[in-house]
Design an enzyme around this catalytic site. Structure first.
Site, mmCIF file in Angstrom:
data_model
loop_
_atom_site.group_PDB
_atom_site.id
_atom_site.type_symbol
_atom_site.label_atom_id
_atom_site.label_comp_id
_atom_site.label_asym_id
_atom_site.label_seq_id
_atom_site.Cartn_x
_atom_site.Cartn_y
_atom_site.Cartn_z
ATOM 1 N N ASP A 13 0.988 -1.287 -0.006
ATOM 2 C CA ASP A 13 -0.121 0.104 0.020
ATOM 3 C C ASP A 13 0.938 1.220 0.142
ATOM 4 O O ASP A 13 0.342 2.419 0.569
ATOM 5 C CB ASP A 13 -0.763 -0.058 1.132
ATOM 6 N N LYS A 16 1.957 2.085 -4.951
ATOM 7 C CA LYS A 16 2.498 1.718 -6.419
ATOM 8 C C LYS A 16 1.665 1.801 -7.487
ATOM 9 O O LYS A 16 1.866 2.068 -8.466
ATOM 10 C CB LYS A 16 2.589 0.039 -5.977
ATOM 11 N N GLY A 40 -4.697 -4.161 -3.564
ATOM 12 C CA GLY A 40 -5.514 -3.257 -4.181
ATOM 13 C C GLY A 40 -4.848 -2.023 -4.598
ATOM 14 O O GLY A 40 -4.113 -1.232 -3.507
ATOM 15 N N HIS A 41 -4.894 -1.526 -5.633
ATOM 16 C CA HIS A 41 -4.055 -0.346 -6.347
ATOM 17 C C HIS A 41 -5.212 0.747 -6.480
ATOM 18 O O HIS A 41 -5.896 0.706 -7.633
ATOM 19 C CB HIS A 41 -3.349 -0.697 -7.190
ATOM 20 N N GLN A 223 1.922 -6.079 -3.381
ATOM 21 C CA GLN A 223 2.543 -6.111 -2.007
ATOM 22 C C GLN A 223 3.722 -5.317 -1.670
ATOM 23 O O GLN A 223 3.736 -4.429 -2.313
ATOM 24 C CB GLN A 223 2.631 -7.593 -1.426
HETATM 25 P P1 GDP Z 1 -0.743 0.390 -3.464
HETATM 26 O O1 GDP Z 1 -1.364 -0.879 -3.075
HETATM 27 O O2 GDP Z 1 0.643 0.486 -3.277
HETATM 28 O O3 GDP Z 1 -1.060 0.761 -4.995
HETATM 29 O O4 GDP Z 1 -1.379 1.637 -2.756
HETATM 30 P P2 GDP Z 1 -2.970 1.726 -2.393
HETATM 31 O O5 GDP Z 1 -3.872 2.305 -3.504
HETATM 32 O O6 GDP Z 1 -3.453 0.394 -1.654
HETATM 33 O O7 GDP Z 1 -2.746 3.132 -1.162
HETATM 34 C C1 GDP Z 1 -2.342 4.214 -1.462
HETATM 35 C C2 GDP Z 1 -3.433 5.156 -1.088
HETATM 36 O O8 GDP Z 1 -2.965 6.381 -1.272
HETATM 37 C C3 GDP Z 1 -4.408 5.239 -2.301
HETATM 38 O O9 GDP Z 1 -5.713 5.672 -1.830
HETATM 39 C C4 GDP Z 1 -3.872 6.310 -3.224
HETATM 40 O O10 GDP Z 1 -4.680 7.018 -3.708
HETATM 41 C C5 GDP Z 1 -3.375 7.312 -2.136
HETATM 42 N N1 GDP Z 1 -1.985 8.155 -2.695
HETATM 43 C C6 GDP Z 1 -1.122 7.762 -3.320
HETATM 44 N N2 GDP Z 1 -0.242 8.573 -3.256
HETATM 45 C C7 GDP Z 1 -0.762 9.762 -2.547
HETATM 46 C C8 GDP Z 1 -0.031 11.122 -1.880
HETATM 47 O O11 GDP Z 1 1.020 11.142 -2.235
HETATM 48 N N3 GDP Z 1 -0.758 11.529 -1.020
HETATM 49 C C9 GDP Z 1 -1.828 11.232 -0.513
HETATM 50 N N4 GDP Z 1 -2.816 11.765 0.283
HETATM 51 N N5 GDP Z 1 -2.574 10.039 -1.192
HETATM 52 C C10 GDP Z 1 -1.915 9.257 -1.889
HETATM 53 P P1 IMO Z 2 -0.907 -4.241 -2.108
HETATM 54 O O1 IMO Z 2 -0.556 -4.654 -3.649
HETATM 55 C C1 IMO Z 2 -1.115 -4.610 2.137
HETATM 56 C C2 IMO Z 2 -0.828 -8.851 3.691
HETATM 57 C C3 IMO Z 2 -2.239 -9.026 4.475
HETATM 58 C C4 IMO Z 2 -1.687 -9.891 5.343
HETATM 59 C C5 IMO Z 2 -0.584 -10.633 4.527
HETATM 60 C C6 IMO Z 2 -1.088 -11.919 4.225
HETATM 61 O O2 IMO Z 2 -2.261 -3.377 -2.118
HETATM 62 O O3 IMO Z 2 0.080 -3.353 -1.517
HETATM 63 P P2 IMO Z 2 -2.686 -12.781 2.136
HETATM 64 O O4 IMO Z 2 -4.014 -12.521 1.846
HETATM 65 O O5 IMO Z 2 -1.537 -12.170 1.128
HETATM 66 O O6 IMO Z 2 -2.365 -14.248 2.327
HETATM 67 O O7 IMO Z 2 -2.325 -11.822 3.313
HETATM 68 O O8 IMO Z 2 -0.183 -9.928 3.619
HETATM 69 N N1 IMO Z 2 -1.134 -8.038 2.296
HETATM 70 C C7 IMO Z 2 -1.290 -6.658 1.977
HETATM 71 N N2 IMO Z 2 -1.075 -5.699 2.780
HETATM 72 N N3 IMO Z 2 -1.169 -4.456 0.955
HETATM 73 C C8 IMO Z 2 -1.304 -5.393 -0.109
HETATM 74 O O9 IMO Z 2 -1.221 -5.367 -1.391
HETATM 75 C C9 IMO Z 2 -1.249 -6.703 0.519
HETATM 76 N N4 IMO Z 2 -1.746 -7.946 0.184
HETATM 77 C C10 IMO Z 2 -1.296 -8.841 1.050
HETATM 78 O O10 IMO Z 2 -2.650 -7.916 4.957
HETATM 79 O O11 IMO Z 2 -0.996 -9.178 6.403
HETATM 80 MG MG MG Z 3 -2.861 -1.341 -1.869
#
Ligand code: GDP
Ligand code: IMO
Ligand code: MG
Length: 452
Positions: A13, A16, A40-41, A223
């Site tokens: 999270d 990416k 979840g991106h 991840q």
């Molecule tokens: P990922 O799994 O690495 O793609 O990250 P996620 O999408 O799960 O979580 C990142 C969250 O932060 C998302 O809701 C993005 O829209 C948000 N986000 C990304 N970059 C920034 C930033 O620079 N500032 C803020 N406030 N939010 C951001």
């Molecule tokens: P993105 O791509 C954050 C974590 C779960 C748990 C562990 C194992 O959005 O960064 P699983 O269901 O994979 O067997 O769970 O890994 N986890 C993540 N945490 N971002 C993710 O993906 C994750 N994918 C798995 O919360 O701790």
């Molecule tokens: Mg994510």
């Protein structure tokens, strides 16, 4: 031509999705090579929010080919829902391809994931409950069903009948759950197969052909480094290899094809699920980071645990992935914080520890050693160059770059594409991941966030 891996440098999270979407502008192909619908991106484009689980974040560009590679695990129901949602929003999926050798998540994988977590009680991992671990476990056990198996009805029928009877023993005898009816599952998955067929390809060949044509390929990590099965904080990890090396394995290409590895890290740290987290904040600042950063999981909606930036983990991610540069995201979330702390080392049983301990119970005993820096106490979301940043914010970034000994090429200050500072070209800038024994970069000689 450049082939670039974008990797999570923390526990997932990191943002990416945003960084991949941003860099996809100059990519011809975007590949997901690890993980499944546990990812979840979130991408925000002109106020519109896209939440992707398996479809590569390059899909928002109409000419970009998007490949879900062999190392991923596919939940057909979720992928089809994602395809439908994108199409409904006017995003074409005509350039989407799915690896025939990727493994398929089955209903018994989801059931066993949740049942085994419940059975673990206090020892639970805190998985996403999406069946990811059991799907990869079957892959290793060589009882998995692959996408190519879905394409042949008699093959699928034969394999699934055997596997479901085998899994039913586990469901009934170990978990006291109802058995699955093989025919119902076969019919359900034949339905998915019909819809997925047009997307299925030999993905490794497709990627190789793109390399031969000197196309620009972006490998979108899922991840994060600390969730890696081999090199993460085991057992609190996922079941795949989200580190840079895993991108080659999962895509089916050789490491010589890779030109650059970009690590994505938040300006602080978050973690979802169980496991030690030395710089975790259980106080009102942790709550503030969660509130301002909207730190709730894209996949499960769970509250993400929040804490200060951990440079021990950062350095570890640089080493394990051979990072060339960093994208620091969510700097804006720290805008209102009075004092910002950075974990520079751990105290472990009375001694200072600069490295991540491999032993989970040792890691759980690590106490953070902090360096405290003044906050900037003003908004940064409008900043578009380093010159626009308050001095304290610039000092903070310089400190992170110095601690990790890699340049910061991108700074993100908001979820939108434009809320970004490109410090230096993240793809074509000089490579500086290799350091000599004194920590001096072997290639190139300056950090982009320089002192003066
Ligand atoms: P990922 O799994 O690495 O793609 O990250 P996620 O999408 O799960 O979580 C990142 C969250 O932060 C998302 O809701 C993005 O829209 C948000 N986000 C990304 N970059 C920034 C930033 O620079 N500032 C803020 N406030 N939010 C951001
Ligand atoms: P993105 O791509 C954050 C974590 C779960 C748990 C562990 C194992 O959005 O960064 P699983 O269901 O994979 O067997 O769970 O890994 N986890 C993540 N945490 N971002 C993710 O993906 C994750 N994918 C798995 O919360 O701790
Ligand atoms: Mg994510």
């Amino acid at each position: 031509m450049a082939n670039v891996i974008v990797i999570g440098a923390q526990w997932g999270d990191e943002g990416k999705g945003k960084i991949t979407d941003l860099l996809s502008r100059s990519a011809d192909v975007v590949v997901r090579s690890q993980g499944g619908v546990n990812a979840g991106h979130t991408i925000v484009v002109q106020g519109q929010i896209f939440k992707l689980h398996l479809i590569p974040s390059g899909i928002l560009y109409s000419d970009t080919e998007c490949i879900i590679g062999s190392g991923t695990v596919i939940d057909p129901q979720v992928v089809l829902e994602e395809i439908d949602q994108l199409e409904a929003l006017g995003v074409s999926t005509k350039n989407l391809m799915i690896a025939q050798t990727a493994h398929v998540t089955m209903p018994y994988h989801r059931i066993i994931d949740r049942a085994s977590e419940e059975r673990r009680g206090d020892r639970k991992i805190g998985t996403t409950g999406r069946g990811i671990g059991p799907t990869y476990a079957d892959k290793s056990e060589r009882t998995g069903i692959r996408v190519i198996d879905l394409m042949d009805e008699s093959d699928l029928r034969q394999k699934l009948e055997w596997t479901i009877n085998y899994k039913n023993v586990i469901l009934e005898k170990l978990y006291n759950l109802s058995p699955l009816e093989p025919e119902a599952v076969i019919q359900e998955y034949l339905g998915y197969a019909k819809r997925l067929r047009s997307y299925v390809v030999d993905s490794s060949l497709k990627i190789y052909e793109a390399i031969e044509k000197r196309k620009n390929i972006l490998f979108e990590g899922a991840q994060g480094t600390l969730l890696d099965l081999d090199h993460g904080t085991y057992p609190y990890v996922t079941s795949s290899s989200p580190i840079a090396g895993g991108a080659c394995v999962g895509a089916g290409i050789g490491p010589t094809a890779i030109d650059r590895v970009i690590g994505v890290a938040k300006a602080y740290t978050t973690r979802v699920g169980e496991g030690p987290f030395p710089s975790e904040l259980d106080d009102e600042i942790g709550q503030l980071l969660c509130d301002i950063g909207a730190e709730f999981g894209t996949t499960t909606g769970r509250r993400r645990r929040c804490g200060w930036f951990d440079a021990v983990i950062g350095r570890y991610a640089v080493r394990i992935n051979g990072l060339d540069c960093l994208a620091i995201t969510k700097l804006d979330v720290l805008d209102s914080v009075d004092e910002i702390k950075v974990c520079v080392a751990y105290e472990l049983d009375g001694t200072t520890c600069d490295h991540l301990p491999s032993n989970a119970s040792q890691f759980a005993r690590c106490k953070p050693i902090y360096k405290t820096m003044p906050g900037w106490k003003q908004p940064t979301t409008h900043c578009r160059s380093l010159d626009d940043l308050p001095k304290q914010a610039l000092d903070y970034l310089k400190f992170l770059a110095e601690l990790m000994k890699v340049p910061i090429a991108i700074v993100s200050l908001g979820a939108s594409r434009d809320q970004t500072i490109i410090v230096e070209d993240p793809i074509h800038g000089p490579k500086r991941a290799l350091l000599d024994a004194n920590g001096t970069p072997l290639l190139g000689d300056k950090l982009p966030v320089t002192s003066e």
